[in-house]
Write a protein that holds these residues in place. Structure first.
Motif, PDB file in Angstrom:
ATOM      1  N   ASP A 171       9.761 124.716 -14.039  1.00 49.98           N
ATOM      2  CA  ASP A 171      10.421 124.556 -15.328  1.00 49.98           C
ATOM      3  C   ASP A 171      11.338 123.345 -15.363  1.00 49.98           C
ATOM      4  O   ASP A 171      11.491 122.704 -16.410  1.00 49.98           O
ATOM      5  N   ASP A 172      11.982 123.023 -14.237  1.00 46.33           N
ATOM      6  CA  ASP A 172      12.864 121.857 -14.211  1.00 46.33           C
ATOM      7  C   ASP A 172      12.080 120.570 -14.456  1.00 46.33           C
ATOM      8  O   ASP A 172      12.505 119.708 -15.231  1.00 46.33           O
ATOM      9  N   VAL A 173      10.951 120.421 -13.781  1.00 48.39           N
ATOM     10  CA  VAL A 173      10.115 119.237 -13.987  1.00 48.39           C
ATOM     11  C   VAL A 173       9.608 119.208 -15.425  1.00 48.39           C
ATOM     12  O   VAL A 173       9.597 118.151 -16.078  1.00 48.39           O
ATOM     13  N   ALA A 174       9.204 120.353 -15.956  1.00 49.21           N
ATOM     14  CA  ALA A 174       8.738 120.420 -17.340  1.00 49.21           C
ATOM     15  C   ALA A 174       9.838 120.006 -18.309  1.00 49.21           C
ATOM     16  O   ALA A 174       9.585 119.294 -19.298  1.00 49.21           O
ATOM     17  N   ALA A 175      11.072 120.423 -18.039  1.00 45.81           N
ATOM     18  CA  ALA A 175      12.194 120.064 -18.909  1.00 45.81           C
ATOM     19  C   ALA A 175      12.430 118.558 -18.893  1.00 45.81           C
ATOM     20  O   ALA A 175      12.675 117.944 -19.947  1.00 45.81           O
ATOM     21  N   GLY A 176      12.370 117.942 -17.715  1.00 44.77           N
ATOM     22  CA  GLY A 176      12.531 116.500 -17.634  1.00 44.77           C
ATOM     23  C   GLY A 176      11.444 115.760 -18.393  1.00 44.77           C
ATOM     24  O   GLY A 176      11.703 114.762 -19.077  1.00 44.77           O
ATOM     25  N   ASP A 198       7.586 129.383 -13.583  1.00 45.98           N
ATOM     26  CA  ASP A 198       8.626 130.287 -13.088  1.00 45.98           C
ATOM     27  C   ASP A 198       9.170 131.195 -14.180  1.00 45.98           C
ATOM     28  O   ASP A 198       9.578 132.311 -13.912  1.00 45.98           O
ATOM     29  N   ASP A 199       9.243 130.713 -15.439  1.00 43.75           N
ATOM     30  CA  ASP A 199       9.919 131.444 -16.518  1.00 43.75           C
ATOM     31  C   ASP A 199      11.378 131.669 -16.144  1.00 43.75           C
ATOM     32  O   ASP A 199      11.919 132.772 -16.265  1.00 43.75           O
ATOM     33  N   SER A 200      12.019 130.602 -15.696  1.00 39.60           N
ATOM     34  CA  SER A 200      13.437 130.646 -15.356  1.00 39.60           C
ATOM     35  C   SER A 200      14.273 130.636 -16.629  1.00 39.60           C
ATOM     36  O   SER A 200      13.760 130.463 -17.735  1.00 39.60           O
ATOM     37  N   SER A 201      15.584 130.789 -16.474  1.00 43.40           N
ATOM     38  CA  SER A 201      16.480 130.771 -17.632  1.00 43.40           C
ATOM     39  C   SER A 201      16.387 129.453 -18.389  1.00 43.40           C
ATOM     40  O   SER A 201      16.585 129.405 -19.608  1.00 43.40           O
ATOM     41  N   LEU A 202      16.080 128.366 -17.696  1.00 43.14           N
ATOM     42  CA  LEU A 202      15.952 127.064 -18.341  1.00 43.14           C
ATOM     43  C   LEU A 202      14.859 127.082 -19.401  1.00 43.14           C
ATOM     44  O   LEU A 202      15.020 126.514 -20.490  1.00 43.14           O
ATOM     45  N   SER A 203      13.744 127.731 -19.122  1.00 43.04           N
ATOM     46  CA  SER A 203      12.605 127.714 -20.049  1.00 43.04           C
ATOM     47  C   SER A 203      12.927 128.391 -21.364  1.00 43.04           C
ATOM     48  O   SER A 203      12.267 128.130 -22.374  1.00 43.04           O
ATOM     49  N   ARG A 204      13.950 129.239 -21.369  1.00 39.83           N
ATOM     50  CA  ARG A 204      14.289 130.004 -22.568  1.00 39.83           C
ATOM     51  C   ARG A 204      15.309 129.301 -23.458  1.00 39.83           C
ATOM     52  O   ARG A 204      15.669 129.822 -24.522  1.00 39.83           O
ATOM     53  N   LEU A 205      15.802 128.135 -23.037  1.00 41.68           N
ATOM     54  CA  LEU A 205      16.749 127.400 -23.873  1.00 41.68           C
ATOM     55  C   LEU A 205      16.075 126.985 -25.177  1.00 41.68           C
ATOM     56  O   LEU A 205      14.943 126.475 -25.161  1.00 41.68           O
ATOM     57  N   PRO A 206      16.725 127.169 -26.318  1.00 47.58           N
ATOM     58  CA  PRO A 206      16.071 126.924 -27.615  1.00 47.58           C
ATOM     59  C   PRO A 206      15.512 125.520 -27.779  1.00 47.58           C
ATOM     60  O   PRO A 206      14.457 125.329 -28.384  1.00 47.58           O
ATOM     61  N   HIS A 207      16.209 124.499 -27.244  1.00 47.42           N
ATOM     62  CA  HIS A 207      15.729 123.142 -27.460  1.00 47.42           C
ATOM     63  C   HIS A 207      14.529 122.803 -26.574  1.00 47.42           C
ATOM     64  O   HIS A 207      13.847 121.802 -26.808  1.00 47.42           O
ATOM     65  N   LEU A 208      14.245 123.647 -25.564  1.00 51.40           N
ATOM     66  CA  LEU A 208      13.072 123.452 -24.714  1.00 51.40           C
ATOM     67  C   LEU A 208      11.947 124.390 -25.129  1.00 51.40           C
ATOM     68  O   LEU A 208      10.823 123.964 -25.346  1.00 51.40           O
ATOM     69  N   ASP A 209      12.244 125.690 -25.191  1.00 51.99           N
ATOM     70  CA  ASP A 209      11.281 126.683 -25.670  1.00 51.99           C
ATOM     71  C   ASP A 209       9.946 126.528 -24.939  1.00 51.99           C
ATOM     72  O   ASP A 209       8.883 126.404 -25.544  1.00 51.99           O
TER      73      ASP A 209
END
Length: 262
Positions: A171-176, A198-209
């Motif tokens: 998810d971190d790489v996907a966010a970047g 992973d479906d980590s907490s990062l993936s659930r942030l609204p601006h990333l979704d």
């Protein structure tokens, strides 16, 4: 796995250990603290069993001396128990989802070196072959954090055209990837669909979704504690490796293929 997912695993381990009546002691590996130092700390505390989180290389130092369980990757050592999620099944879910949406140029940004990254690269290529898309497949070097995803995105932006979809190592790489492409005017998912892992907490942030391959941290950690306790009690153990089935969490970062813009 991402850094955030590691934290979720640690939280799950503390909860599962407390529920089972055990105390958990953390001994971390860092760039300046190797496995030998981490092991010395555990032995000083007279730990009875060891649970390793995060991909290592080779057999753990304490394999055969104490009960050892690893979470997240395969270790070819009969003295080590393994709790992991199937990379092959996860990559099939990701590739099938994108292919069913009409995507063909599906790229994988990998996790660099290490056993998990190697496993997911193999799984990606197998999944692309299974869908009859090997000629459209491509692996781009990545890493484990958002900076690595941003670097991969800049590389793609310098090319004549973009892929229609990207499956990231985590998810971190996907966010970047998502944030850097978006800043360059690429519309997610209209121009490029992105899947994390992973479906980590990062993936659930609204601006990333983020659409992401989900690993069940609570189940993985519960099984790791249960297996450690069983080893300590000298109970009969079946298969030393427990491979869990992932699921795909659908969010807004994937959609049907459309015109590609650079």
């Amino acid at each position: 796995m991402s850094g955030r997912f590691h934290l979720e695993l640690l939280d799950g381990l503390y909860a599962a250990a407390e529920s089972a009546g055990y105390e958990l002691i953390l001994s971390a590996l860092t760039p300046s603290r190797d496995e030998r130092r981490a092991v010395e700390t555990l032995l000083d505390f007279r730990c009875e069993a060891v649970i390793l989180v995060g991909p290592g290389v080779g057999a753990p130092v304490l394999a055969g001396r104490l009960p050892v369980v690893v979470i997240g990757w395969n270790v070819d050592n009969s003295a080590v128990d393994v709790i992991r999620t199937s990379d092959a099944a996860g990559m099939r879910l990701a590739v099938d989802h994108l292919a069913d949406l009409g995507h063909r140029r599906i790229l994988h940004v990998d996790g660099g070196v290490g056993p998990v990254s190697n496993s997911r690269r193999r799984a990606y290529r197998a999944a692309m072959r299974r869908r009859g898309l090997p000629q459209h497949g491509r692996v781009v070097g990545g890493g484990i954090n958002q900076e690595d995803g941003s670097a991969a995105a800049r590389l793609l932006l310098d090319e004549p055209s973009l892929p229609s979809a990207v499956i990231a190592y985590n998810d971190d790489v996907a966010a970047g990837l998502l944030e850097t492409l978006s800043r360059a005017g690429v519309r997610i998912p209209h121009d490029v669909s992105i899947i994390g892992w992973d479906d980590s907490s990062l993936s659930r942030l609204p601006h990333l979704d983020l659409t992401t391959v989900r690993q069940d941290a609570a189940q993985m950690t519960r099984l790791a504690i249960e297996r450690s306790a069983a080893r300590l009690a000298a109970q009969s153990i079946g298969e030393r490796e427990l491979v869990l089935s992932p699921t795909l969490t659908l969010r807004g970062s994937t959609g049907a293929t459309g015109p590609v813009t650079a």
